[in-house]
Motif scaffolding. Structure first.
Motif, PDB file in Angstrom:
ATOM      1  N   THR A  68     112.773  62.091  67.053  1.00  0.00           N
ATOM      2  CA  THR A  68     114.606  62.214  67.128  1.00  0.00           C
ATOM      3  C   THR A  68     114.742  60.415  67.529  1.00  0.00           C
ATOM      4  O   THR A  68     116.134  59.693  67.567  1.00  0.00           O
ATOM      5  CB  THR A  68     115.309  62.736  67.934  1.00  0.00           C
ATOM      6  N   HIS A  69     113.599  59.137  68.435  1.00  0.00           N
ATOM      7  CA  HIS A  69     113.801  59.023  68.583  1.00  0.00           C
ATOM      8  C   HIS A  69     114.454  57.591  67.698  1.00  0.00           C
ATOM      9  O   HIS A  69     115.454  56.819  68.311  1.00  0.00           O
ATOM     10  CB  HIS A  69     112.863  58.071  69.469  1.00  0.00           C
ATOM     11  N   PRO A  70     114.111  57.311  66.854  1.00  0.00           N
ATOM     12  CA  PRO A  70     115.343  56.125  65.286  1.00  0.00           C
ATOM     13  C   PRO A  70     116.092  56.734  65.615  1.00  0.00           C
ATOM     14  O   PRO A  70     117.233  55.548  65.080  1.00  0.00           O
ATOM     15  CB  PRO A  70     113.948  57.124  64.138  1.00  0.00           C
ATOM     16  N   PHE A  71     117.007  57.827  65.343  1.00  0.00           N
ATOM     17  CA  PHE A  71     117.856  58.169  65.315  1.00  0.00           C
ATOM     18  C   PHE A  71     119.102  57.091  66.755  1.00  0.00           C
ATOM     19  O   PHE A  71     120.290  56.786  67.085  1.00  0.00           O
ATOM     20  CB  PHE A  71     118.912  59.011  65.446  1.00  0.00           C
ATOM     21  N   HIS A  72     118.269  57.683  67.524  1.00  0.00           N
ATOM     22  CA  HIS A  72     118.722  56.965  68.925  1.00  0.00           C
ATOM     23  C   HIS A  72     118.631  55.640  69.411  1.00  0.00           C
ATOM     24  O   HIS A  72     120.112  55.045  69.979  1.00  0.00           O
ATOM     25  CB  HIS A  72     117.967  57.932  70.225  1.00  0.00           C
ATOM     26  N   VAL A  73     117.945  55.527  68.710  1.00  0.00           N
ATOM     27  CA  VAL A  73     117.966  53.384  68.126  1.00  0.00           C
ATOM     28  C   VAL A  73     119.186  53.133  67.887  1.00  0.00           C
ATOM     29  O   VAL A  73     119.763  51.986  68.552  1.00  0.00           O
ATOM     30  CB  VAL A  73     116.752  52.916  67.966  1.00  0.00           C
ATOM     31  N   ALA A 131     120.723  51.428  57.757  1.00  0.00           N
ATOM     32  CA  ALA A 131     120.298  50.916  59.672  1.00  0.00           C
ATOM     33  C   ALA A 131     118.453  51.041  59.007  1.00  0.00           C
ATOM     34  O   ALA A 131     118.092  50.273  59.897  1.00  0.00           O
ATOM     35  CB  ALA A 131     120.932  51.961  60.784  1.00  0.00           C
ATOM     36  N   PHE A 132     118.281  51.973  58.522  1.00  0.00           N
ATOM     37  CA  PHE A 132     117.146  52.553  58.930  1.00  0.00           C
ATOM     38  C   PHE A 132     115.949  51.315  57.983  1.00  0.00           C
ATOM     39  O   PHE A 132     115.488  50.875  57.858  1.00  0.00           O
ATOM     40  CB  PHE A 132     116.443  54.331  58.170  1.00  0.00           C
ATOM     41  N   ALA A 133     116.780  50.779  57.051  1.00  0.00           N
ATOM     42  CA  ALA A 133     116.306  50.369  56.070  1.00  0.00           C
ATOM     43  C   ALA A 133     116.201  48.789  56.807  1.00  0.00           C
ATOM     44  O   ALA A 133     115.533  48.084  56.649  1.00  0.00           O
ATOM     45  CB  ALA A 133     117.433  50.068  54.518  1.00  0.00           C
ATOM     46  N   THR A 134     117.270  48.092  57.474  1.00  0.00           N
ATOM     47  CA  THR A 134     117.678  47.040  58.322  1.00  0.00           C
ATOM     48  C   THR A 134     116.392  47.046  59.121  1.00  0.00           C
ATOM     49  O   THR A 134     115.600  45.449  59.245  1.00  0.00           O
ATOM     50  CB  THR A 134     118.940  47.322  59.025  1.00  0.00           C
ATOM     51  N   ILE A 135     116.330  47.837  60.115  1.00  0.00           N
ATOM     52  CA  ILE A 135     115.300  48.279  61.374  1.00  0.00           C
ATOM     53  C   ILE A 135     113.605  47.534  60.223  1.00  0.00           C
ATOM     54  O   ILE A 135     112.326  47.307  61.065  1.00  0.00           O
ATOM     55  CB  ILE A 135     115.167  49.743  62.342  1.00  0.00           C
ATOM     56  N   TYR A 136     113.711  48.937  59.566  1.00  0.00           N
ATOM     57  CA  TYR A 136     112.309  48.754  58.524  1.00  0.00           C
ATOM     58  C   TYR A 136     112.332  47.179  58.167  1.00  0.00           C
ATOM     59  O   TYR A 136     110.439  46.794  57.941  1.00  0.00           O
ATOM     60  CB  TYR A 136     111.413  49.721  57.674  1.00  0.00           C
ATOM     61  N   ARG A 137     112.616  46.566  57.487  1.00  0.00           N
ATOM     62  CA  ARG A 137     112.354  45.561  57.082  1.00  0.00           C
ATOM     63  C   ARG A 137     112.223  44.225  58.033  1.00  0.00           C
ATOM     64  O   ARG A 137     111.089  43.251  57.886  1.00  0.00           O
ATOM     65  CB  ARG A 137     113.707  45.082  56.182  1.00  0.00           C
ATOM     66  N   GLU A 138     113.304  44.670  59.008  1.00  0.00           N
ATOM     67  CA  GLU A 138     113.039  43.421  60.427  1.00  0.00           C
ATOM     68  C   GLU A 138     112.141  43.804  61.358  1.00  0.00           C
ATOM     69  O   GLU A 138     111.084  42.086  61.742  1.00  0.00           O
ATOM     70  CB  GLU A 138     114.286  42.837  60.633  1.00  0.00           C
ATOM     71  N   GLU A 139     111.636  44.735  61.414  1.00  0.00           N
ATOM     72  CA  GLU A 139     110.613  45.402  62.888  1.00  0.00           C
ATOM     73  C   GLU A 139     109.757  45.583  62.733  1.00  0.00           C
ATOM     74  O   GLU A 139     108.689  46.018  63.090  1.00  0.00           O
ATOM     75  CB  GLU A 139     111.419  45.881  63.709  1.00  0.00           C
ATOM     76  N   GLY A 140     109.426  46.707  61.408  1.00  0.00           N
ATOM     77  CA  GLY A 140     109.114  47.665  60.706  1.00  0.00           C
ATOM     78  C   GLY A 140     108.543  48.746  61.708  1.00  0.00           C
ATOM     79  O   GLY A 140     110.070  49.590  62.100  1.00  0.00           O
ATOM     80  N   ILE A 141     107.481  49.684  61.823  1.00  0.00           N
ATOM     81  CA  ILE A 141     107.699  50.811  61.813  1.00  0.00           C
ATOM     82  C   ILE A 141     108.255  51.195  63.460  1.00  0.00           C
ATOM     83  O   ILE A 141     108.604  51.773  64.289  1.00  0.00           O
ATOM     84  CB  ILE A 141     106.702  51.768  61.661  1.00  0.00           C
ATOM     85  N   LEU A 142     107.196  50.315  64.130  1.00  0.00           N
ATOM     86  CA  LEU A 142     107.562  49.677  65.661  1.00  0.00           C
ATOM     87  C   LEU A 142     109.082  49.552  66.267  1.00  0.00           C
ATOM     88  O   LEU A 142     109.012  50.312  67.091  1.00  0.00           O
ATOM     89  CB  LEU A 142     106.868  48.879  66.104  1.00  0.00           C
ATOM     90  N   GLY A 143     109.960  49.199  65.198  1.00  0.00           N
ATOM     91  CA  GLY A 143     111.138  49.094  66.060  1.00  0.00           C
ATOM     92  C   GLY A 143     112.151  50.257  65.562  1.00  0.00           C
ATOM     93  O   GLY A 143     112.537  50.503  66.977  1.00  0.00           O
ATOM     94  N   PHE A 144     112.039  51.220  65.199  1.00  0.00           N
ATOM     95  CA  PHE A 144     111.700  52.832  65.704  1.00  0.00           C
ATOM     96  C   PHE A 144     111.756  53.565  66.894  1.00  0.00           C
ATOM     97  O   PHE A 144     112.434  54.419  66.940  1.00  0.00           O
ATOM     98  CB  PHE A 144     111.362  53.675  64.291  1.00  0.00           C
ATOM     99  N   PHE A 145     110.936  52.980  67.600  1.00  0.00           N
ATOM    100  CA  PHE A 145     110.588  53.498  68.745  1.00  0.00           C
ATOM    101  C   PHE A 145     111.134  52.344  70.206  1.00  0.00           C
ATOM    102  O   PHE A 145     109.927  52.367  70.844  1.00  0.00           O
ATOM    103  CB  PHE A 145     108.915  53.892  68.280  1.00  0.00           C
ATOM    104  N   ALA A 146     111.067  51.836  70.226  1.00  0.00           N
ATOM    105  CA  ALA A 146     111.729  50.833  71.227  1.00  0.00           C
ATOM    106  C   ALA A 146     112.671  51.446  72.665  1.00  0.00           C
ATOM    107  O   ALA A 146     113.336  52.068  71.619  1.00  0.00           O
ATOM    108  CB  ALA A 146     112.853  49.555  70.488  1.00  0.00           C
ATOM    109  N   GLY A 147     111.636  51.360  73.530  1.00  0.00           N
ATOM    110  CA  GLY A 147     112.405  51.662  74.142  1.00  0.00           C
ATOM    111  C   GLY A 147     112.046  52.806  73.981  1.00  0.00           C
ATOM    112  O   GLY A 147     112.155  54.406  75.320  1.00  0.00           O
ATOM    113  N   LEU A 148     110.597  54.444  73.810  1.00  0.00           N
ATOM    114  CA  LEU A 148     110.495  54.904  73.885  1.00  0.00           C
ATOM    115  C   LEU A 148     109.686  55.243  74.876  1.00  0.00           C
ATOM    116  O   LEU A 148     110.107  56.325  75.640  1.00  0.00           O
ATOM    117  CB  LEU A 148     109.688  55.185  72.331  1.00  0.00           C
ATOM    118  N   ILE A 149     108.585  54.790  75.062  1.00  0.00           N
ATOM    119  CA  ILE A 149     107.412  55.466  76.319  1.00  0.00           C
ATOM    120  C   ILE A 149     109.157  55.353  78.182  1.00  0.00           C
ATOM    121  O   ILE A 149     108.075  56.251  78.260  1.00  0.00           O
ATOM    122  CB  ILE A 149     107.054  53.742  76.649  1.00  0.00           C
TER     123      ILE A 149
END
Length: 317
Positions: free
Chosen positions: A128-133, A155-173
């Motif tokens: 669920t972290h992508p939804f949290h971001v 928002a999913f499309a924007t993040i994927y276009r600008e940051e790639g897959i890793l953008g969905f997991f920013a701040g996950l660790i």
């Protein structure tokens, strides 16, 4: 799921204000007020003043920005959590022989249950972290009045276009680390309190002689009633201890929550993720060290009696 969704809707304004404070956005000037001891101090706006400002700018509906992706996160997280627990039931790894008596100590049981809960929570957080971001970025748009993240799918499309897959997991660790540490702290502290403070004090009944207590025939009814009252009291105290240790653990691990939320919005193209609110952090450890140097590790932890720290400057509109 329905109960969780209802609580999510009710707590949305609180989380909205909290996130804006965590980012460092202060739209209102400090006011002269009194702290809990009656001394005059300059205070930053609290929850209700902050919420009134949001309503003034965006109306009452503005308090619920980011609600849709947060509801998705809550519902999906609840389902994933329950499914993982079903896949790994408490005794799946340690099946008992037929007719054998279970002799597992309470500590082993706590360790096993906490480990299973950790796996379930981590799985739910990861999925669920992508939804949290997206939720956080929808909220932070209030600062710069942007509309970049106007819908969940876009928002999913924007993040994927600008940051790639890793953008969905920013701040996950840091979020995962904070959840795991909070869970273990809460459960282990509750176990220590329940075992060594409550059970040892309440569990010893008069006339036990250090062994199992047997009611005397002459006063059996009274002693049985007394024992039942003691057991009921101990059960209530254990539930209270769980709540207290949970609050204590959340306080200790709050810096992980703060760092995770800041990393989720850092350098994402929104005003709230750039200077003057935050520099571009190279990693979550860099964010942690800078917040520690500035003395901001607890920023946003309290939304009431927010005293202006000495030596700090704030720019307000």
């Amino acid at each position: 799921v329905l109960l969780g969704s209802g609580l999510t809707v009710l707590s949305q304004p609180l989380m909205y204000v909290k996130v804006l404070v965590q980012v460092g956005y202060e739209p209102l000037p400090p006011t002269l007020g009194r702290n809990i001891f009656g001394r005059q101090v300059y205070q930053l706006p609290g929850l209700f003043s902050y919420a009134k400002h949001i309503v003034k700018v965006d109306g009452r509906a503005g308090l619920f920005k980011g609600l849709a992706p947060r509801l998705c996160s809550s519902a999906i997280g609840t389902v994933v959590h329950s499914k993982v627990l079903q896949l790994f039931p408490p005794d799946s790894c340690f099946p008992l022989q037929p007719g054998a008596r279970k002799k597992e100590s309470s500590l082993e049981q706590v360790l096993k249950e906490t480990s299973q809960e950790m796996v379930a929570r981590s799985a739910a957080t990861l999925i669920t972290h992508p939804f949290h971001v997206i939720t956080l970025r929808c909220m932070v748009q209030f600062i710069g009045r942007e509309t970049k993240y106007s819908g969940t799918l876009s928002a999913f499309a924007t993040i994927y276009r600008e940051e790639g897959i890793l953008g969905f997991f920013a701040g996950l660790i840091p979020r995962l680390l904070g959840d795991i540490l909070s869970l273990w702290l809460c459960n282990m502290l509750a176990y220590l309190i329940n075992t060594y403070a409550l059970e040892n004090g309440v569990g010893s009944a008069p006339g036990s002689g250090g062994g199992f207590w047997e009611p005397r025939p002459r006063f059996g009814g009274i002693q049985v009633l007394s024992l039942l009252l003691q057991v009921s009291t101990m059960t209530e105290m254990k539930s209270y201890s769980q709540a207290v240790t949970g609050f204590f653990a959340s306080m200790l691990t709050y810096p992980f929550v703060l760092v995770s939320n800041l990393m989720a919005v850092n350098n994402c193209g929104l005003a709230g993720g750039l200077l003057p609110y935050a520099p571009t952090y190279s990693s979550w450890l860099d964010c942690w060290s800078q917040l520690h140097r500035e003395g901001n590790m607890s920023r946003g932890n309290s939304l009431f009696f927010r005293k202006v720290p000495a030596g700090k400057r704030y720019v307000w509109e």
